[in-house]
Design an enzyme around this catalytic site. Structure first.
Site, PDB file in Angstrom:
ATOM      1  N   ILE A  13       0.833  -1.206   0.000  1.00 11.84           N
ATOM      2  CA  ILE A  13       0.000   0.000   0.000  1.00 11.84           C
ATOM      3  C   ILE A  13       0.871   1.261   0.000  1.00 11.84           C
ATOM      4  O   ILE A  13       0.500   2.281  -0.584  1.00 11.84           O
ATOM      5  CB  ILE A  13      -1.006   0.017   1.184  1.00 11.84           C
ATOM      6  CG1 ILE A  13      -2.124   0.995   0.895  1.00 11.84           C
ATOM      7  CG2 ILE A  13      -0.343   0.323   2.520  1.00 11.84           C
ATOM      8  CD1 ILE A  13      -2.983   0.657  -0.277  1.00 11.84           C
ATOM      9  N   SER A  35      12.093   0.987   6.806  1.00  9.98           N
ATOM     10  CA  SER A  35      11.587  -0.325   6.415  1.00  9.98           C
ATOM     11  C   SER A  35      12.741  -1.296   6.576  1.00  9.98           C
ATOM     12  O   SER A  35      13.889  -0.949   6.274  1.00  9.98           O
ATOM     13  CB  SER A  35      11.099  -0.282   4.960  1.00  9.98           C
ATOM     14  OG  SER A  35      10.018  -1.152   4.742  1.00  9.98           O
ATOM     15  N   ARG A  36      12.433  -2.517   7.055  1.00 12.95           N
ATOM     16  CA  ARG A  36      13.519  -3.454   7.365  1.00 12.95           C
ATOM     17  C   ARG A  36      14.219  -3.953   6.108  1.00 12.95           C
ATOM     18  O   ARG A  36      15.427  -4.175   6.112  1.00 12.95           O
ATOM     19  CB  ARG A  36      12.962  -4.667   8.126  1.00 12.95           C
ATOM     20  CG  ARG A  36      12.308  -4.323   9.446  1.00 12.95           C
ATOM     21  CD  ARG A  36      11.458  -5.461   9.930  1.00 12.95           C
ATOM     22  NE  ARG A  36      10.544  -5.909   8.873  1.00 12.95           N
ATOM     23  CZ  ARG A  36       9.719  -6.945   8.970  1.00 12.95           C
ATOM     24  NH1 ARG A  36       9.705  -7.657  10.076  1.00 12.95           N
ATOM     25  NH2 ARG A  36       8.928  -7.275   7.978  1.00 12.95           N
ATOM     26  N   LYS A  88      -5.324   1.978   8.054  1.00 10.48           N
ATOM     27  CA  LYS A  88      -6.368   1.190   8.690  1.00 10.48           C
ATOM     28  C   LYS A  88      -5.913  -0.272   8.754  1.00 10.48           C
ATOM     29  O   LYS A  88      -5.140  -0.679   7.877  1.00 10.48           O
ATOM     30  CB  LYS A  88      -7.707   1.300   7.965  1.00 10.48           C
ATOM     31  CG  LYS A  88      -7.669   1.131   6.466  1.00 10.48           C
ATOM     32  CD  LYS A  88      -7.327  -0.150   5.795  1.00 10.48           C
ATOM     33  CE  LYS A  88      -7.947  -1.432   6.209  1.00 10.48           C
ATOM     34  NZ  LYS A  88      -7.606  -2.533   5.236  1.00 10.48           N
ATOM     35  N   ASP A 166      -9.898  -7.462   7.116  1.00  9.31           N
ATOM     36  CA  ASP A 166      -8.954  -6.428   6.655  1.00  9.31           C
ATOM     37  C   ASP A 166      -9.602  -5.602   5.537  1.00  9.31           C
ATOM     38  O   ASP A 166      -9.645  -4.367   5.631  1.00  9.31           O
ATOM     39  CB  ASP A 166      -7.621  -7.047   6.212  1.00  9.31           C
ATOM     40  CG  ASP A 166      -6.699  -5.986   5.635  1.00  9.31           C
ATOM     41  OD1 ASP A 166      -6.011  -5.314   6.415  1.00  9.31           O
ATOM     42  OD2 ASP A 166      -6.708  -5.791   4.396  1.00  9.31           O
TER      43      ASP A 166
HETATM   44  P1  NAP Z   1       2.564  -5.413   3.100  1.00  5.66           P
HETATM   45  O1  NAP Z   1       2.622  -5.398   1.616  1.00  5.66           O
HETATM   46  O2  NAP Z   1       2.840  -6.686   3.819  1.00  5.66           O
HETATM   47  O3  NAP Z   1       3.536  -4.253   3.582  1.00  5.66           O
HETATM   48  C1  NAP Z   1       3.778  -3.975   4.937  1.00  5.66           C
HETATM   49  C2  NAP Z   1       5.232  -3.619   5.099  1.00  5.66           C
HETATM   50  O4  NAP Z   1       5.471  -3.375   6.472  1.00  5.66           O
HETATM   51  C3  NAP Z   1       6.153  -4.761   4.679  1.00  5.66           C
HETATM   52  O5  NAP Z   1       6.570  -4.608   3.342  1.00  5.66           O
HETATM   53  C4  NAP Z   1       7.292  -4.679   5.655  1.00  5.66           C
HETATM   54  O6  NAP Z   1       8.394  -4.027   5.064  1.00  5.66           O
HETATM   55  C5  NAP Z   1       6.787  -3.826   6.822  1.00  5.66           C
HETATM   56  N1  NAP Z   1       6.706  -4.610   8.063  1.00  5.66           N
HETATM   57  C6  NAP Z   1       7.095  -4.198   9.295  1.00  5.66           C
HETATM   58  N2  NAP Z   1       6.885  -5.132  10.204  1.00  5.66           N
HETATM   59  C7  NAP Z   1       6.342  -6.174   9.557  1.00  5.66           C
HETATM   60  C8  NAP Z   1       5.931  -7.457   9.976  1.00  5.66           C
HETATM   61  N3  NAP Z   1       6.035  -7.825  11.265  1.00  5.66           N
HETATM   62  N4  NAP Z   1       5.409  -8.301   9.057  1.00  5.66           N
HETATM   63  C9  NAP Z   1       5.312  -7.920   7.746  1.00  5.66           C
HETATM   64  N5  NAP Z   1       5.698  -6.716   7.308  1.00  5.66           N
HETATM   65  C10 NAP Z   1       6.224  -5.847   8.194  1.00  5.66           C
HETATM   66  O7  NAP Z   1       1.131  -4.924   3.614  1.00  5.66           O
HETATM   67  P2  NAP Z   1       0.175  -3.831   2.940  1.00  5.66           P
HETATM   68  O8  NAP Z   1      -0.797  -4.496   2.044  1.00  5.66           O
HETATM   69  O9  NAP Z   1       0.970  -2.714   2.412  1.00  5.66           O
HETATM   70  O10 NAP Z   1      -0.669  -3.415   4.231  1.00  5.66           O
HETATM   71  C11 NAP Z   1      -0.139  -2.586   5.245  1.00  5.66           C
HETATM   72  C12 NAP Z   1      -1.301  -1.883   5.940  1.00  5.66           C
HETATM   73  O11 NAP Z   1      -2.007  -1.136   4.936  1.00  5.66           O
HETATM   74  C13 NAP Z   1      -2.321  -2.862   6.543  1.00  5.66           C
HETATM   75  O12 NAP Z   1      -2.805  -2.339   7.742  1.00  5.66           O
HETATM   76  C14 NAP Z   1      -3.439  -2.921   5.497  1.00  5.66           C
HETATM   77  O13 NAP Z   1      -4.698  -3.179   6.069  1.00  5.66           O
HETATM   78  C15 NAP Z   1      -3.389  -1.503   4.943  1.00  5.66           C
HETATM   79  N6  NAP Z   1      -3.935  -1.411   3.585  1.00  5.66           N
HETATM   80  C16 NAP Z   1      -3.577  -2.286   2.599  1.00  5.66           C
HETATM   81  C17 NAP Z   1      -4.181  -2.213   1.339  1.00  5.66           C
HETATM   82  C18 NAP Z   1      -3.841  -3.148   0.207  1.00  5.66           C
HETATM   83  O14 NAP Z   1      -4.553  -3.157  -0.807  1.00  5.66           O
HETATM   84  N7  NAP Z   1      -2.772  -3.930   0.277  1.00  5.66           N
HETATM   85  C19 NAP Z   1      -5.143  -1.238   1.090  1.00  5.66           C
HETATM   86  C20 NAP Z   1      -5.444  -0.315   2.096  1.00  5.66           C
HETATM   87  C21 NAP Z   1      -4.833  -0.420   3.329  1.00  5.66           C
HETATM   88  P3  NAP Z   1       9.877  -4.406   5.547  1.00  5.66           P
HETATM   89  O15 NAP Z   1       9.965  -5.905   5.490  1.00  5.66           O
HETATM   90  O16 NAP Z   1      10.775  -3.703   4.587  1.00  5.66           O
HETATM   91  O17 NAP Z   1       9.973  -3.905   6.970  1.00  5.66           O
END
Ligand code: NAP
Length: 307
Positions: A13, A35-36, A88, A166
């Site tokens: 996101i 970011s890690r 969120k 989610d």
């Molecule tokens: P994601 O692709 O998994 O990205 C989250 C990032 O956070 C990871 O790339 C990771 O980067 C970092 N991170 C830090 N601690 C972590 C852990 N313990 N486990 C996994 N990742 C960790 O997730 P996302 O889809 O972007 O979602 C993140 C938030 O945005 C959520 O709350 C989700 O509900 C919200 N959101 C997502 C979307 C969607 O369509 N995907 C839409 C609206 C809102 P590093 O490994 O580099 O630290």
């Protein structure tokens, strides 16, 4: 003077929505990343939020990490006197977000718990149209393909990741905005894959006074995806579709607009910081928490990321 922003958690996101929205927001400069496992060229990048804060790299942070762990990240930023914007859901539990709100107030900084779906183009027109009308029922149908939208996201299936809630919480964020009276949960059925700690589907019964509000969430939908909310009233049927970006009245289009949700969120954040205000609304998270409290649990087939 522009607000220097640190973006934390460079995942899906953050890349899809936050980076372009930040770039398009007057009064906001992306100053650093934490970011890690990821970084951006030409920007200071830190492995975690603590090192970003210690370096004094930003006046405000936007957290795009999974909800598990957000509390510690947000607390660290607020304690360091930084303004905080949360993706969120704003946390894993209602109580931890209430604690963050109290901390923000104590430190005199802004906390913004964002609900991006509320910024969809048709949400405010729907709220206005419904005002003063007699509502007889509300039906939410939010069905999508988890393999397409959340490929390989292990956290989303863990406790605190919410599973199908989610995306489902986005629908609830719209419902709690367009309806002007309190909605509460009366029962729920949650379907848990045998190998997962979070539900893949949920059926939630709610009410607003005597008005039934029903929601069906499912992550097993392939083909066309459905993000619809239908509100039956004394003067016709309102349908919000495509996640709140379209509004139809008795099958006639009223609002059909491109997505500008995250631009709107960042404009609001800059405005909240400038005005010394916070915005914390926990209504959608409360409904999800209540659904878990009242749910009957059903075990269904195990889910694997590869079909
Ligand atoms: P994601 O692709 O998994 O990205 C989250 C990032 O956070 C990871 O790339 C990771 O980067 C970092 N991170 C830090 N601690 C972590 C852990 N313990 N486990 C996994 N990742 C960790 O997730 P996302 O889809 O972007 O979602 C993140 C938030 O945005 C959520 O709350 C989700 O509900 C919200 N959101 C997502 C979307 C969607 O369509 N995907 C839409 C609206 C809102 P590093 O490994 O580099 O630290």
């Amino acid at each position: 003077m522009s607000l220097k922003l640190g973006l934390v958690g460079l995942g899906k996101i953050a890349r899809d929505q936050h980076l372009p929205a930040i770039a398009a927001t007057p009064g906001l400069d992306l100053a650093a990343i934490a970011s890690r496992n990821a970084a951006l060229p030409d920007l200071p990048s830190y492995p975690d939020i603590d090192s970003l804060l210690a370096a004094g790299a930003a006046d405000a942070v936007s957290l795009c990490t999974p909800p598990q762990g957000r509390f510690d990240q947000a607390s660290a930023a607020l304690k360091a006197g930084r303004h905080v914007m949360l993706e969120k859901p704003p946390g894993m539990t209602v109580t931890e977000v209430e604690a963050l709100a109290a901390l923000a107030q104590q430190k005199g900084v802004t906390l913004f718990t964002t609900w991006h779906s509320r910024e969809a183009a048709a949400v405010e027109p729907a709220r206005a149209w419904l005002s003063g009308r007699r509502i007889s029922s509300v039906r939410v149908t939010w069905k999508e393909d988890v393999r397409h939208w959340h490929p390989g996201q292990a956290w989303i299936w863990e406790p605190g990741g919410l599973g199908v809630f989610d995306p489902g919480i986005n629908a609830l964020s719209i419902v709690t905005r367009i309806l002007r009276e309190a909605v509460f949960v009366t029962g729920a059925e949650l379907e848990f894959p045998a190998n997962r700690a979070a539900p893949i589907a949920a059926s939630v019964r709610m009410r607003m006074g005597a008005v039934p509000v029903e929601a069906e969430f499912d992550w097993r939908q392939t083909g066309p995806q459905t993000w619809d909310i239908e509100v039956a009233t004394d003067t016709g049927l309102l349908r919000l579709s495509k996640g709140g970006s379209e509004m139809w009245l008795d099958d006639q289009p009223q609002v059909v607009e491109e997505d500008a949700e995250y631009r709107s969120l960042y404009r609001r954040f800059v405005g909240l910081v400038a005005g010394g205000q916070s915005e914390v609304d926990l209504a959608p998270l409360r409904l999800v928490a209540d659904a878990f409290l009242l749910a009957r649990r059903v075990e269904v087939d195990a889910f694997e990321d590869e079909a």
